[in-house]
Design a protein around this motif. Structure first.
Motif, PDB file in Angstrom:
ATOM      1  N   HIS A  86       0.836  -1.215   0.000  1.00 16.89           N
ATOM      2  CA  HIS A  86       0.000   0.000   0.000  1.00 16.89           C
ATOM      3  C   HIS A  86       0.864   1.256   0.000  1.00 16.89           C
ATOM      4  CE1 HIS A  86       0.185   0.759   4.491  1.00 16.89           C
ATOM      5  NE2 HIS A  86       0.278  -0.557   4.551  1.00 16.89           N
ATOM      6  N   ASP A 125       5.970   1.383   6.948  1.00 10.15           N
ATOM      7  CA  ASP A 125       4.570   0.975   6.721  1.00 10.15           C
ATOM      8  C   ASP A 125       3.916   1.932   5.725  1.00 10.15           C
ATOM      9  OD1 ASP A 125       2.034  -0.067   6.918  1.00 10.15           O
ATOM     10  OD2 ASP A 125       1.672   0.625   8.961  1.00 10.15           O
ATOM     11  N   ASP A 126       3.898   1.653   4.426  1.00  9.13           N
ATOM     12  CA  ASP A 126       4.464   0.457   3.836  1.00  9.13           C
ATOM     13  C   ASP A 126       5.298   0.846   2.621  1.00  9.13           C
ATOM     14  OD1 ASP A 126       4.702  -2.372   3.245  1.00  9.13           O
ATOM     15  OD2 ASP A 126       3.100  -2.136   1.796  1.00  9.13           O
ATOM     16  N   GLU A 158      -5.298   1.011   2.459  1.00 11.02           N
ATOM     17  CA  GLU A 158      -5.081   0.008   3.495  1.00 11.02           C
ATOM     18  C   GLU A 158      -5.266   0.599   4.874  1.00 11.02           C
ATOM     19  OE1 GLU A 158      -3.543  -2.775   6.313  1.00 11.02           O
ATOM     20  OE2 GLU A 158      -2.814  -0.754   6.042  1.00 11.02           O
ATOM     21  N   GLU A 159      -4.728   1.797   5.078  1.00  8.93           N
ATOM     22  CA  GLU A 159      -4.766   2.393   6.419  1.00  8.93           C
ATOM     23  C   GLU A 159      -6.172   2.876   6.817  1.00  8.93           C
ATOM     24  OE1 GLU A 159      -2.522   1.766   8.300  1.00  8.93           O
ATOM     25  OE2 GLU A 159      -0.533   1.973   7.412  1.00  8.93           O
ATOM     26  N   ASP A 185       4.523  -6.274   4.538  1.00 10.98           N
ATOM     27  CA  ASP A 185       3.833  -5.219   5.284  1.00 10.98           C
ATOM     28  C   ASP A 185       3.715  -5.644   6.744  1.00 10.98           C
ATOM     29  OD1 ASP A 185       2.515  -2.806   5.645  1.00 10.98           O
ATOM     30  OD2 ASP A 185       0.549  -3.609   5.095  1.00 10.98           O
TER      31      ASP A 185
HETATM   32 MN    MN Z   1       0.871  -1.565   6.365  1.00 15.51          MN
END
Ligand code: MN
Ligand code: BES
Ligand code: MN
Length: 462
Positions: A86, A125-126, A158-159, A185
């Motif tokens: 991501h 991340d990431d 993703e977050e 990740d």
């Molecule tokens: Mn991540």
């Protein structure tokens, strides 16, 4: 033809500066003010994929932030690896706790990272971990070392719970067809202790709103006679765990998979130093569910945590007020066989049922995700294990992580392939926290290890 170690040594500075450039773009998916930067990051990732040797790359629109897709296909009879990562990052707040600005990356040495670490939001991340795959691809294409087909799917949500990724996968099943999904990740135990993540926890994220009187009241005139929503919310939250730190929501543990004695014994063999653990985060003692070790509490057991709580007066000085409202954001980490939608409903029903008549309680579920565990007797796991053996000289330890990547279980369900989690971050890299960083050693070690996965996976698939 260069060997991977030589190639890294020769290109190290460029590998770092390209990552630094990517880290400068504030791709904060949660904040709509950064929509343009999200697009800019997606464009940058697309460009890098093409430069690294993808035949094609595109920005795929979704109802939310776009997905970047790229591929290099040269023989349909060869296996296909799908790399997922991501490009979005967590909001950097609180800003004043950063030693250097979150989107102005700097490389600094530390005790854990004597070779230096890149400090920036998203370093580990990431963006940093995702970019290892782009550079590994560059090495493989430039040196005739790519033994199979590769596809990249780098998302931007993703977050914030990968809200539209299910939508995207459903519409692109053919495009995404693969033999194995490879993700960096997650983390690894330590420099001299490589590990492969074999499990992730699920997640159920809730928001609670407690309403008392129809306006803020004078806490002298009304205090004592009218329910204070913040007091009530605190009591409700406190009642969600008992004296053994067991969660009290009826039915919460019904489907929890209990590990066998043997499995727990095996887990306890992983290197772990409780004193060092406490010292690193400066706590007097650990805290958690009775009957389980710290490692177990943070991986194979479900949890309930308040992520934020607010209401009333929080400005300077003192104001005497009985607030009308109180709020909390509460998350539950889930373990295999727990169904996040069911748990969300159990939470909602329970909280509404224990709320006193003096207040109104409204519970709204946010995103969620299913837990994931992967067996270690698959070709994918064995190929990853061999890749680590080649570069670390050690067999990696399988380890279940406490974090969540909600889309992983959906991948398995929709694309019918196994997911291999080759993470290179350390727990101390401060992901989601101020001063997030990613070790230069970790970054380069990831680039060095990844091509081995392709090689062994292709060989083992024959
Ligand atoms: Mn991540
Ligand atoms: N990369 C993390 C998850 C992670 C980190 C797993 C370290 C294992 C080890 C991911 O970006 C993340 O932060 N996930 C969120 C869930 C998401 C729905 C916001 C999490 O775990 O809180
Ligand atoms: Mn994250």
């Amino acid at each position: 033809m260069a060997d991977i170690k030589d190639y890294i040594a020769k290109n190290k500075d460029r590998f770092l500066s390209e990552l630094v450039d990517l880290l400068k773009i504030p791709s904060i998916s949660a904040d709509s003010n950064y929509k343009d930067d999200m697009l800019k990051t997606a464009e940058a990732v697309k460009k890098k994929l093409l430069e690294a040797g993808c035949d094609s790359a595109e920005i795929c629109e979704t109802p939310g932030h776009p997905v970047v897709y790229g591929e290099k296909i040269f023989d349909k009879d060869l296996p296909t690896v799908l790399v997922y990562g991501h490009y979005d990052v967590q909001p950097p707040d609180p800003l004043d706790l950063w030693d250097s600005p979150p989107f102005e990356p700097v490389i600094k040495e530390s005790e854990i990272h004597p070779e230096g670490a890149i400090y920036a939001r998203g370093a580990c991340d990431d963006k940093g971990q995702m970019f290892m795959h782009v550079k590994a691809l560059e090495y493989m294409t430039q040196n005739d070392k790519l033994p199979c087909n590769v596809k990249f799917m780098i998302e931007g949500e993703e977050e914030v719970g990968s809200e539209h990724l299910g939508w995207f996968i459903e519409r692109n099943k053919e495009k995404l067809a693969n033999d194995v999904i490879l993700i960096s990740d997650t983390g690894m135990i330590a420099k001299d202790t490589p590990s492969i993540t074999t499990g992730l926890r699920g997640l159920s994220y809730m928001e609670v709103e407690v309403t008392g009187p129809n306006r803020d009241l004078h806490s002298g005139l009304y205090g004592g006679a009218v329910a204070n929503p913040i007091n009530i919310l605190s009591e409700l939250i406190a009642s969600l765990t008992d004296e053994n730190n067991h969660i009290t929501i009826p039915g919460f543990y019904d489907k929890v998979e209990e590990l066998s004695k043997e499995e727990r014994k095996k887990m306890a063999e992983a290197p772990y130093d409780e004193e060092a653990y406490k010292e690193k985060i400066d706590i007097g003692d650990v805290h958690g569910e009775a009957g389980y070790s710290t490692l177990e509490r943070a991986s194979i057991r479900p949890t309930l945590d308040v992520n934020g709580m607010w209401g009333g007066y929080i400005g300077e000085g003192a104001k005497t007020v009985l607030p009308a409202k109180a709020y909390a954001k509460i998350s539950m980490r889930l373990v295999p066989n727990q169904d996040w939608e069911e748990i969300s409903q159990l939470f909602k029903k329970h909280l509404e049922s224990i709320a006193p008549k003096s207040v109104k309680v409204e519970v709204t579920p946010h995103h969620g995700g299913y837990p994931y565990v992967t067996p270690i007797d698959t070709i994918g796991y064995r190929a990853a294990s061999k890749a680590y053996e080649d570069t670390f000289g050690k067999t990696p330890i399988p380890q279940r992580s406490g974090g969540s990547i909600p889309i992983v279980s959906l991948f398995e369900q929709e694309l019918k392939s196994k997911i291999i989690l080759m993470g290179f971050g350390f727990d101390t890299d401060a992901i989601h926290s101020p001063n997030e960083h990613f070790g230069v050693w970790n970054y380069l070690k990831g680039i060095e290890t990844i091509p081995g996965f392709y090689k062994h996976f292709t060989e083992m698939s024959k």
